[in-house]
Write an enzyme that holds these catalytic residues in place. Structure first.
Site, PDB file in Angstrom:
ATOM      1  N   GLY A 102       0.746  -1.181  -0.059  1.00 39.00           N
ATOM      2  CA  GLY A 102      -0.010  -0.062  -0.175  1.00 39.00           C
ATOM      3  C   GLY A 102       0.970   1.192  -0.059  1.00 39.00           C
ATOM      4  N   ILE A 103       0.324   2.298   0.811  1.00 36.25           N
ATOM      5  CA  ILE A 103       1.231   3.633   0.751  1.00 36.25           C
ATOM      6  C   ILE A 103       1.402   3.596   2.400  1.00 36.25           C
ATOM      7  CG2 ILE A 103       0.241   4.807  -1.397  1.00 36.25           C
ATOM      8  CD1 ILE A 103      -1.957   5.844   0.528  1.00 36.25           C
ATOM      9  N   GLY A 104       2.469   4.711   2.337  1.00 40.29           N
ATOM     10  CA  GLY A 104       2.696   5.016   3.922  1.00 40.29           C
ATOM     11  C   GLY A 104       3.996   4.844   3.988  1.00 40.29           C
ATOM     12  N   ALA A 105       4.554   4.830   5.387  1.00 39.60           N
ATOM     13  CA  ALA A 105       6.079   4.962   5.900  1.00 39.60           C
ATOM     14  C   ALA A 105       6.464   3.364   5.706  1.00 39.60           C
ATOM     15  CB  ALA A 105       6.155   5.613   7.177  1.00 39.60           C
ATOM     16  N   ILE A 106       5.509   2.521   6.126  1.00 36.23           N
ATOM     17  CA  ILE A 106       5.981   1.114   6.182  1.00 36.23           C
ATOM     18  C   ILE A 106       6.107   0.402   5.035  1.00 36.23           C
ATOM     19  CG2 ILE A 106       5.094  -1.133   6.792  1.00 36.23           C
ATOM     20  CD1 ILE A 106       4.399   0.023   9.565  1.00 36.23           C
ATOM     21  N   GLU A 154      -3.201  -3.404  -5.529  1.00 36.95           N
ATOM     22  CA  GLU A 154      -4.525  -2.604  -5.527  1.00 36.95           C
ATOM     23  C   GLU A 154      -3.800  -1.272  -6.131  1.00 36.95           C
ATOM     24  OE1 GLU A 154      -6.757  -2.597  -2.446  1.00 36.95           O
ATOM     25  OE2 GLU A 154      -6.905  -0.528  -2.145  1.00 36.95           O
ATOM     26  N   GLY A 183      -7.919  -3.253   0.157  1.00 38.62           N
ATOM     27  CA  GLY A 183      -7.706  -4.484  -0.315  1.00 38.62           C
ATOM     28  C   GLY A 183      -7.223  -5.371   0.682  1.00 38.62           C
TER      29      GLY A 183
END
Ligand code: COA
Length: 432
Positions: free
Chosen positions: A215-219, A238, A336
């Site tokens: 997905g999106i974000g820091a991790i 996704e 997702g």
């Protein structure tokens, strides 16, 4: 002049004129994320005093959501399929609603139980054949265009023409509103020491030639940073952002070893920088598809070595994951997550990973808990969970007993909370 050119020119209107085609009682679907229209929402809200019982349904809005502001009650109600910064408060205060649903099933809802009267979307300008691209957001937006009685499109030359199943013809649109505003960008989240450590553990689970979902974000960004020593990775996801582009430019992601859609990145929406949007434009490496295809667990499962990486807000010691609520407070949505976890479970040599920092609220709260907070929604069940990763390590849960899971999860909780967790496990789960 061809018939489609005549139609295009005849149906060019202002945003204010376009929203006059909305009637009381209508259900409107707005484009998602960075494909969220930028002129139509304000024009619609300005017309609210002439409307009653209009429902506006969408996932994330990368822009203002004026119809979810106080004062719209009875006129326009927002129905959220994924809460975000601009809609959480309205849902919490009861001015907007939230509908739990898997992303893979949203197009079917628009075909059946949630029929649409109007779709408001953003498109690239038409090419010489009259085809416009849905650009950064194909997801449910393609189905919205196909299902709605009236389709209103903002035509924006800044929208990249993405390849794949992303094209709609001018004949399918009723009204066109011109816009030259920049496509909204997603700023990169800062990557701290905790995320870097999590990224390293996650990357240790990703083998060369795997197909990844992130997905999106820091991790996810930290994980992508840690994949720089891998070879021949593929992407079936996704959504994705700048981090994937960087790995493509480094030759790490090339999709050549994918057995399904070889040599193609498969996605249904994207968010990122303006540089990223320029990179996407007419890039044949990318194939966009609607989300009932990309997120169908049976399609995902056809990818060998599928690795699904998702995040969470809380995980209990049995392996139940809360990723869309903090207690009863709707924070985001299932997205997702479950689609990909179930797809990866059926993929040959597939695995799924829930990666999260061990604490929240600046270290005051453990995210590994004996029980989920009261009112929390179970996003991923303990029957679906596979790996959980924090900055303290990896807990492999699939095939493990509850007792083994408790031990594994306590061992990756923050050390400050481990004793307390053991005491709570005794008091909650053991008959005295
Ligand atoms: N109790 C209280 N507060 C908590 C908490 C908990 N258990 N867990 C997190 N928080 C707080 C954090 O401290 C943070 O607050 P802050 O911004 O004031 O610091 C906030 O909630 C957000 O937490 P964070 O971990 O930074 O969230 P994120 O932006 O990384 O998103 C998810 C994490 C789980 C919400 C997100 O990945 C998601 O929506 N997942 C579900 C959808 C999905 O998996 N989609 C598939 C990929 S597209």
């Amino acid at each position: 002049m061809t018939s489609w050119q005549g139609h295009y020119e005849k149906c060019l209107v202002s945003a204010e004129e376009a929203v006059k085609y909305v009637n009381s009682g209508d259900r409107i679907a707005m484009g998602h994320a960075c494909g969220y229209p930028q002129k139509l929402p304000a024009a619609l809200a300005a017309r609210a005093k002439n409307l009653e019982n209009v429902e506006v349904i969408h996932r994330m809005a990368m822009g203002p959501v004026p119809y979810a502001e106080p004062g719209m009650e009875g006129r326009i109600t927002h129905n959220s399929l994924f809460a975000g910064a601009s809609t959480r408060q309205a849902i919490a205060e009861g001015r907007a609603d939230y509908t739990p649903c898997f992303i893979s099933e949203i197009p079917a809802l628009f075909k059946g139980r949630l029929p649409l009267d109007v779709a408001m979307v953003t498109l690239s300008p038409p090419d010489g054949h009259g085809f416009c691209s849905l650009g950064v957001s194909v997801d449910y937006t393609m189905q919205a265009v196909q299902s709605a009685r009236t389709v209103i499109a903002e035509i924006n030359p800044n929208m990249p023409r993405t390849c794949g199943n992303s094209f709609v013809h001018v004949d399918e649109i009723n009204y066109f509103v011109l816009s030259d505003l920049p496509v909204p960008v997603l700023e990169k989240s800062p990557i701290g020491a905790v995320e870097k450590e999590i990224g390293r553990y996650v990357a240790s689970l990703v083998e060369d030639e795997s197909t990844i979902q992130m997905g999106i974000g820091a991790i996810p960004d930290a994980t992508l940073d840690s994949l720089k020593e891998k070879h021949d990775l593929g992407v079936h996801t996704e959504m994705f952002s700048d981090g994937v582009m960087e790995l493509v430019e480094m030759g790490i992601i090339n999709c050549r070893r994918k057995n399904l859609h070889p040599r193609k990145i498969i996605a249904n929406f994207v968010m990122g920088s303006q540089k990223f949007y320029r990179w996407l434009d007419q890039n044949p490496l990318l194939e966009m598809h609607p989300e009932d295809y990309t997120n169908d667990p049976y399609v995902i499962a056809q990818n060998n070595n599928m690795v699904a990486v998702n995040s969470a807000l809380q995980v209990d010691v049995m392996g139940q994951v809360a990723a869309d609520t903090i207690g009863p407070y709707q924070f985001s949505g299932v997205g997702g997550q479950v689609d990909f976890i179930r797809g990866a479970a059926r993929s040959k040599n597939g695995k799924s990973i829930i990666a999260l920092p061990s604490t929240a609220a600046k270290g005051k709260i453990s995210r590994i808990t004996a029980v989920l907070d009261r009112g929390a929604s179970v996003t991923t069940s303990r029957h679906d969970i596979d790996y959980v990763v924090t900055e303290y390590g990896i807990a492999e849960l699939k095939g493990k007993t509850i007792r083994e899971r408790m031990q594994a999860l306590v061992s990756i909780a923050h050390p400050d909370f481990r004793n307390e967790l053991c005491r709570e496990i005794q008091s909650v789960y053991r008959k005295q």
